[in-house]
Design an enzyme around this catalytic site. Structure first.
Site, short mmCIF file in Angstrom:
data_model
loop_
_atom_site.label_atom_id
_atom_site.label_comp_id
_atom_site.label_asym_id
_atom_site.label_seq_id
_atom_site.Cartn_x
_atom_site.Cartn_y
_atom_site.Cartn_z
N GLU A 1 -4.16 -9.74 4.00
CA GLU A 1 -5.08 -9.43 5.10
C GLU A 1 -6.20 -10.44 5.25
O GLU A 1 -6.63 -10.73 6.37
CB GLU A 1 -5.68 -8.03 4.90
CG GLU A 1 -4.73 -6.89 5.22
CD GLU A 1 -3.87 -6.49 4.05
OE1 GLU A 1 -3.23 -5.43 4.11
OE2 GLU A 1 -3.83 -7.25 3.04
N GLU B 1 0.82 -1.21 0.00
CA GLU B 1 0.00 0.00 0.00
C GLU B 1 0.86 1.26 0.00
O GLU B 1 0.47 2.28 -0.59
CB GLU B 1 -0.97 -0.05 1.18
CG GLU B 1 -2.01 -1.15 0.95
CD GLU B 1 -2.94 -1.37 2.10
OE1 GLU B 1 -4.16 -1.37 1.88
OE2 GLU B 1 -2.45 -1.57 3.24
#
Length: 261
Positions: free
Chosen positions: A135, A115
């Site tokens: 995740e 990210e």
């Protein structure tokens, strides 16, 4: 500045190193805030024209330390940033750094690492880089921008392939999809990224920032709005010293020396 971050100026480039090699540069809240301060330094100093983000040691970043971030996520918000800091994930438009950031990645590049890369502008990876937006394997989902920016960068199918499975992929797959722009031998990624950052820093700073702003506007508000703003946003630049220097260097067939005014 926290010892968990290493910041060094190389000319007009600010080199920002995640400095927890014993933890594979995993990001706790302290490191996140230190990184926000470094991005704020890049943003606020007119002598700095480009940032270079990298990881000390053999790995770029193993992602967030979930045990440290759990209470923060449970509160429903990211940590409050200090005055002058910029959002490392670029999710707050008002606090996103307006200057280009180049990333040099190698080794483990999981979750928040990706990210941070997606929030940056140009990415270089070593052949030993291992990427994973994992995740879903931990019961949560990516909240640092991956669900938005992966689609913009690598398309819907590639995004869902990796976000929904949590599978890892390597540097060549990242390059094939367009996530990284250059792949190097391990240990050479920093020099390659620095060369790109220095080349960006030699260009007209006002023009570079306007280019970045226009491209981001197209993503955020659509092509029609970005097209409408092209000439109006160019107009203020036309009286700058850098435009005069750009024209002069063109006529004199030499490299321009831009000053950012």
């Amino acid at each position: 500045m926290s010892q968990k971050l290493k910041v060094e100026r190389k000319g007009h480039v600010l080199c920002i190193g995640l400095n927890r090699p014993e933890k594979y540069n995993a990001m706790d809240v302290e490191l996140y805030l230190a990184l926000a301060d470094a991005y704020g330094e890049l943003q606020g100093d007119d002598e700095l024209r480009c940032g270079l983000l990298y990881g000390e040691g053999q790995h770029f970043c193993a992602g967030l330390e979930l045990d440290k971030w759990g209470p923060q996520f449970a509160s429903g918000r990211f940590p409050e940033l200090p005055p002058g800091a910029c959002d490392p994930f670029g999710l707050d438009p008002a606090r996103r750094v307006a200057k280009p950031i180049v990333v040099a990645a190698r080794g483990v590049c999981f979750t928040a690492a990706l990210e941070l890369m997606l929030a940056a502008d140009v990415r270089v990876a070593a052949e030993d880089a291992r990427f994973g937006q994992i995740e879903v394997k931990r019961g949560i989902y990516a909240v640092g921008g991956a669900t938005i920016r992966f689609v913009q960068n690598i398309g819907w199918g590639n995004t869902m392939r990796y976000l929904l499975t949590g599978d890892e992929f390597d540097a060549r797959e990242a390059q094939r999809m367009g996530l990284v722009q250059e792949v190097t031998a391990p240990g050479e990624e920093f020099a390659a990224a620095l060369a790109i950052a220095e080349r960006i820093a030699r260009q007209a700073p006002l023009g570079v920032r306007a280019t970045l702003a226009s491209a981001r506007l197209a993503l955020a508000e659509g092509e029609t709005e970005a097209a409408r703003r092209l000439l109006p946003d160019l107009q203020p630049l036309m009286g700058s010293e850098d435009v005069k220097e750009g024209v002069a260097s063109f006529l004199e067939r030499r490299e321009a020396n831009f000053v950012g005014r």
